[in-house]
Design a protein around this motif. Structure first.
Motif: not given
Length: 280
Positions: A226-254
């Protein structure tokens, strides 16, 4: 005495085994073998449009499959009879393979519709990319996918969110600034839907997935789920080993969302100081 008990034990064991199998496949599912390798979607849905077309799709954090048939009635639909409108697959390098009229051989069988859920199986041979490379799909099946209705307006066009028009994402990649110039945001799933945002430049790509009803706060990032991420360089993709996501603002209306992120990939790349401002 022993001869009478042994057959009964066998019947009990068989009964218990059958019950266990039913529990394991009780949840909605969609999977297939792609050139022999298993693809099992984490997000899947079945959508009915006003003209009766059924579109079934499934995705992971970096792959997706979709196919459509002309009806939701039980039965077998074949590409040769033009009963399958389109089948497509996008691999983890963002290369799209699609069905070609007169070249792709495929079948979708709807085996059961019950309680607004649909089940069946499928296979496709010779889905091709723009260079003529092909993929084959075997042993495909979908099970108890909830049916969702799409409005005529959704079928014809989608309104473009102003926040997406002004979308931005920046980050430091091993200490070097990454500035993205192409952005997209998609919602997947029906009941427990998720948002996938993607930002790229000529050589790099960052993707982040999170719940569509996420509220401001900090969440752990992983390589899938449900909470995941990845980074790719020249189509060589690698998924997250560890990390965090901070949501500062989210409007379901807009449907505007902003936040920050940082993570280390399994290939040893460090993403720091990441920020985003998106619409979906």
């Amino acid at each position: 005495m022993i001869r009478k008990i042994t057959p009964m034990l066998a019947v009990i064991c068989l009964f218990l085994t059958s019950c266990t199998t039913d529990v394991e496949i009780n949840d909605p599912a969609l999977q297939a073998k792609i050139d022999g390798e298993l693809f099992r979607s984490t997000i899947k849905k079945a959508v009915i449009f006003e003209d009766g077309t059924l579109v079934i799709s499934g995705s992971t954090d970096n792959q997706s499959i979709s196919f459509s048939v002309v009806s939701t009635n039980k039965g077998t639909y074949k590409t040769a009879q033009q009963a399958i409108n389109k089948a497509s697959f996008q691999d983890n390098n963002s290369i799209e393979f699609v069905s070609k009229e007169g070249e792709t051989d495929g079948t979708v069988e709807i085996t059961e519709i019950s309680n607004n859920e649909i089940s069946g199986n499928f296979h496709f041979k010779d889905l091709k990319d723009e260079n003529g490379n092909s993929l084959n799909f075997s042993d495909g099946w979908f099970y108890r996918l909830p049916l969702e209705n799409a409005s005529k307006q959704e079928e014809i066009t989608e309104a473009v969110n102003e926040c997406l028009l002004n979308a931005s994402l920046t980050a430091m990649v091993d200490g070097v600034e990454m500035i993205t110039d192409d952005h997209s945001a998609d919602i997947f799933g029906v009941d427990d839907s998720s948002i996938l945002i993607k930002a790229t430049n000529s050589t790099q790509e960052i993707t982040i997935i999170f719940s569509s009803d996420v509220t401001p706060g900090t969440y752990s990032l992983t390589g899938s789920g449900d909470y995941s991420a990845s980074y790719s360089l020249n189509n060589d993709k690698s998924s997250v080993l560890s990390g965090s996501l901070t949501i500062t603002d989210h409007s379901l209306e807009t449907k505007c969302i902003s936040g920050s992120f940082e993570f280390d990939t399994r290939s040893g790349v460090t993403i720091s100081g990441g920020t985003f401002d998106f619409g979906y």
